[in-house]
Design a protein around this motif. Sequence first.
Motif, PDB file in Angstrom:
ATOM      1  N   PHE A   1       0.831  -1.206   0.000  1.00  6.40           N
ATOM      2  CA  PHE A   1       0.000   0.000   0.000  1.00  6.40           C
ATOM      3  C   PHE A   1       0.868   1.260   0.000  1.00  6.40           C
ATOM      4  N   ARG A   2       1.945   1.233   0.767  1.00  7.81           N
ATOM      5  CA  ARG A   2       2.835   2.393   0.829  1.00  7.81           C
ATOM      6  C   ARG A   2       3.520   2.606  -0.529  1.00  7.81           C
ATOM      7  N   ALA A   3       3.974   1.517  -1.141  1.00  9.28           N
ATOM      8  CA  ALA A   3       4.633   1.612  -2.447  1.00  9.28           C
ATOM      9  C   ALA A   3       3.675   2.121  -3.515  1.00  9.28           C
ATOM     10  N   ALA A   4       2.424   1.652  -3.478  1.00 14.95           N
ATOM     11  CA  ALA A   4       1.437   2.074  -4.480  1.00 14.95           C
ATOM     12  C   ALA A   4       1.175   3.570  -4.388  1.00 14.95           C
ATOM     13  N   ARG A   5       1.077   4.089  -3.160  1.00 14.84           N
ATOM     14  CA  ARG A   5       0.845   5.533  -2.992  1.00 14.84           C
ATOM     15  C   ARG A   5       2.000   6.342  -3.579  1.00 14.84           C
ATOM     16  N   ARG A   6       3.202   5.930  -3.244  1.00 11.16           N
ATOM     17  CA  ARG A   6       4.382   6.670  -3.707  1.00 11.16           C
ATOM     18  C   ARG A   6       4.523   6.584  -5.223  1.00 11.16           C
ATOM     19  N   LEU A   7       4.284   5.407  -5.768  1.00  9.33           N
ATOM     20  CA  LEU A   7       4.449   5.216  -7.205  1.00  9.33           C
ATOM     21  C   LEU A   7       3.403   6.005  -7.994  1.00  9.33           C
ATOM     22  N   TRP A   8       2.147   6.013  -7.512  1.00  6.46           N
ATOM     23  CA  TRP A   8       1.095   6.744  -8.234  1.00  6.46           C
ATOM     24  C   TRP A   8       1.388   8.245  -8.227  1.00  6.46           C
ATOM     25  N   ALA A   9       1.845   8.789  -7.112  1.00  9.29           N
ATOM     26  CA  ALA A   9       2.191  10.213  -7.062  1.00  9.29           C
ATOM     27  C   ALA A   9       3.272  10.530  -8.090  1.00  9.29           C
ATOM     28  N   SER A  10       4.233   9.650  -8.203  1.00  9.37           N
ATOM     29  CA  SER A  10       5.323   9.850  -9.154  1.00  9.37           C
ATOM     30  C   SER A  10       4.827   9.758 -10.591  1.00  9.37           C
ATOM     31  N   ILE A  11       3.985   8.761 -10.871  1.00 10.97           N
ATOM     32  CA  ILE A  11       3.467   8.568 -12.231  1.00 10.97           C
ATOM     33  C   ILE A  11       2.651   9.778 -12.681  1.00 10.97           C
ATOM     34  N   VAL A  12       1.760  10.253 -11.819  1.00 10.75           N
ATOM     35  CA  VAL A  12       0.909  11.385 -12.196  1.00 10.75           C
ATOM     36  C   VAL A  12       1.757  12.634 -12.426  1.00 10.75           C
ATOM     37  N   GLU A  13       2.749  12.837 -11.580  1.00 14.61           N
ATOM     38  CA  GLU A  13       3.639  13.996 -11.743  1.00 14.61           C
ATOM     39  C   GLU A  13       4.411  13.898 -13.062  1.00 14.61           C
ATOM     40  N   GLU A  14       4.964  12.724 -13.343  1.00 19.81           N
ATOM     41  CA  GLU A  14       5.813  12.568 -14.520  1.00 19.81           C
ATOM     42  C   GLU A  14       5.028  12.621 -15.827  1.00 19.81           C
ATOM     43  N   ARG A  15       3.840  12.031 -15.828  1.00 20.84           N
ATOM     44  CA  ARG A  15       3.122  11.850 -17.094  1.00 20.84           C
ATOM     45  C   ARG A  15       2.053  12.913 -17.366  1.00 20.84           C
ATOM     46  N   PHE A  16       1.452  13.468 -16.298  1.00 17.87           N
ATOM     47  CA  PHE A  16       0.269  14.295 -16.517  1.00 17.87           C
ATOM     48  C   PHE A  16       0.401  15.719 -15.983  1.00 17.87           C
ATOM     49  N   ASP A  17       1.433  15.994 -15.203  1.00 15.00           N
ATOM     50  CA  ASP A  17       1.772  17.344 -14.754  1.00 15.00           C
ATOM     51  C   ASP A  17       0.559  18.122 -14.241  1.00 15.00           C
ATOM     52  N   PRO A  18      -0.107  17.647 -13.201  1.00 10.95           N
ATOM     53  CA  PRO A  18      -1.288  18.352 -12.701  1.00 10.95           C
ATOM     54  C   PRO A  18      -0.905  19.583 -11.886  1.00 10.95           C
ATOM     55  N   ASP A  19      -1.852  20.485 -11.728  1.00 10.13           N
ATOM     56  CA  ASP A  19      -1.653  21.639 -10.848  1.00 10.13           C
ATOM     57  C   ASP A  19      -2.135  21.350  -9.432  1.00 10.13           C
ATOM     58  N   ASP A  20      -3.147  20.487  -9.305  1.00  9.42           N
ATOM     59  CA  ASP A  20      -3.754  20.191  -8.014  1.00  9.42           C
ATOM     60  C   ASP A  20      -3.031  19.011  -7.368  1.00  9.42           C
ATOM     61  N   PRO A  21      -2.427  19.190  -6.189  1.00  7.80           N
ATOM     62  CA  PRO A  21      -1.755  18.054  -5.527  1.00  7.80           C
ATOM     63  C   PRO A  21      -2.687  16.870  -5.290  1.00  7.80           C
ATOM     64  N   ALA A  22      -3.991  17.134  -5.131  1.00 10.73           N
ATOM     65  CA  ALA A  22      -4.931  16.044  -4.888  1.00 10.73           C
ATOM     66  C   ALA A  22      -5.006  15.081  -6.066  1.00 10.73           C
ATOM     67  N   SER A  23      -4.618  15.545  -7.248  1.00 12.62           N
ATOM     68  CA  SER A  23      -4.611  14.665  -8.422  1.00 12.62           C
ATOM     69  C   SER A  23      -3.589  13.542  -8.281  1.00 12.62           C
ATOM     70  N   LYS A  24      -2.629  13.709  -7.379  1.00  9.39           N
ATOM     71  CA  LYS A  24      -1.562  12.719  -7.203  1.00  9.39           C
ATOM     72  C   LYS A  24      -1.788  11.801  -6.006  1.00  9.39           C
ATOM     73  N   GLN A  25      -2.898  11.996  -5.320  1.00 12.08           N
ATOM     74  CA  GLN A  25      -3.158  11.194  -4.126  1.00 12.08           C
ATOM     75  C   GLN A  25      -3.856   9.883  -4.491  1.00 12.08           C
ATOM     76  N   LEU A  26      -3.300   8.791  -4.039  1.00  8.87           N
ATOM     77  CA  LEU A  26      -3.921   7.489  -4.234  1.00  8.87           C
ATOM     78  C   LEU A  26      -4.754   7.162  -2.997  1.00  8.87           C
ATOM     79  N   LYS A  27      -6.064   7.282  -3.141  1.00  9.17           N
ATOM     80  CA  LYS A  27      -6.990   6.941  -2.058  1.00  9.17           C
ATOM     81  C   LYS A  27      -7.597   5.584  -2.398  1.00  9.17           C
ATOM     82  N   PHE A  28      -7.698   4.705  -1.411  1.00  9.71           N
ATOM     83  CA  PHE A  28      -8.113   3.353  -1.772  1.00  9.71           C
ATOM     84  C   PHE A  28      -8.978   2.691  -0.697  1.00  9.71           C
ATOM     85  N   HIS A  29      -9.811   1.792  -1.201  1.00 10.19           N
ATOM     86  CA  HIS A  29     -10.595   0.877  -0.377  1.00 10.19           C
ATOM     87  C   HIS A  29      -9.877  -0.466  -0.364  1.00 10.19           C
ATOM     88  N   THR A  30     -10.009  -1.194   0.723  1.00 15.20           N
ATOM     89  CA  THR A  30      -9.393  -2.513   0.829  1.00 15.20           C
ATOM     90  C   THR A  30     -10.446  -3.539   1.207  1.00 15.20           C
TER      91      THR A  30
END
Length: 559
Positions: free
Chosen positions: A302-331
């Motif tokens: 879960f920790r790795a997925a959060r970190r990786l998604w933030a990195s992917i969104v930053e690298e590929r989609f360059d959002p302005d809103d930090p919330a766009s990089k947050q991985l929120k999940f149900h388990t």
Amino acid sequence: MFDPDELAAIREAKAEWEDQTLQPTLDRFGERREQFRTDTGGQQVDRLYTPADVADLDYGEDLGFPGKEPYTRGVYTTMYRGRLWTMRQYAGMGTASETNERFNYLLEEGQTGLSMAFDLPTQMGYDSDAAMAAGEVGKAGVAIDSLRDMETVFDGIPLSDVSTSMTINAPASVLLAMYVAVGDQQGVPREELRGTIQNDVLKEYIARNTYIYPPEPSMRIVTDIFEFAAAELPKFNPISISGYHVREAGSTAAQEIAFTLANAIEYVETALDAGLDVDEFAPQLSFFFASYNDIFEEAAKFRAARRLWASIVEERFDPDDPASKQLKFHTQTAGSTLTAQQIENNVVRVAYQALAAVLGGTQSLHTNGKDEALSLPTEQSVRTALRTQQILAHESGAADTIDPLAGSYYVESLTDDLEAEAREIIAEVDDRGGMREAIESGWVQRQIQDVAYERQQEVESGERIIVGVNEFTVDETQQDAAIEDVSEQQQQRQIERLEGVREEREDDAVASALAAVRDAAENGDNLMPPLIDAVKAYATTGEICDALRDVFGEHQPGT
């Protein structure tokens, strides 16, 4: 975290320990097995971890603080100290009235969110009286044939007060339209409706096979929902990108991360191609993962997925809103680990899996009933599953500090390893043309099937111990567990209820509404407004899906 001299001293001290202390012990006693690996991920587990195993860890870049990038330690600043995860027990009991009873029971017992399971005909876009529905009505969840059923499910439950998750994919737009229509009837402003609709069609082609339409029109429906939710349902998550079903199909932990995030990349790119801005919809994306028995592997995942998604969104989609990089999940705890043998053992499995999810920082959690290897869960087993979460929240201490496993040499090393392996898999998906092409070629499915086969071989050989199944067994000639079942009479009553709706509605209004759905499908207009009109006219799930089948066709496996 440690300077080079300190690390050198630690490595020297470890080598001395291995030579003078460890080796004599190994010579005399040995170890339980030659090689240790994580439960399903297959990650190599060393006998001892030290700061040298995380020598490259940069606290600010790799961990940071809760609520700040890279979100390794959680997406919210105070995490469970501010608000506990949503306790969202999955339920769908045959008929709409039974589901309403179960929902009310769970709310009375302290559940804080609703999670709705649908039967297979509903998931496949068939009405209960369709030939394809025979014998399956109400079996795997609730049958929803029309808005009348949805009205019954939420009778006396104000949608202004609850958050509802719906596990539905190919007909997700239809069920969302019904939910919006019930909210309209109750006078709840659409901007106040809260919940999640799974709407993850790509994983259907990978793992579950409850698809209807080919991939291209299916993705178009997904982006229509994104657009509609961004405009009218700001508190509703328009997709729950699911690794759960990928993992349940047999994947490793790293594959679960990689294929889930690769699906997410595909959804984001499709939405961008449709003209949406990433910050319009990305903050509303949600994810859905499984939690298995290996507590440390799952928390690290879960920790790795959060970190990786933030990195992917930053690298590929360059959002302005930090919330766009947050991985929120149900388990959800892992259904495939539950055994029909010695079902009381499943209570223990579920508790450990729930602990792993909480240690990993989940936003909501479903705990399985002990009897779900046999049937839909009984009321008693659902209560025990919910109490498991409540004990975790209020008695275990696991919710009292944020990211309590951070800094563990083992967990941090495992987090790094899982992220690195997931990155490699995503890179291969990219090389194959993206997730849609990797799925259509069958490559993704083969990766999962190979792992599933290996794991089953390990169980059959006894290399992998499943307590109560291939080791520590007892004679269970008598099955005394209470079983929930849906009778033929209940199925017939559902069909009669459907016939009653058809008799009472205005046929001209239904025909007009279905024609509008077809027109929108053909013309490229957003499907959600005509779908809402159609469900309000009491067009049925099957009729609406058939109208879309007329335009989009049906997906044929292997094509």
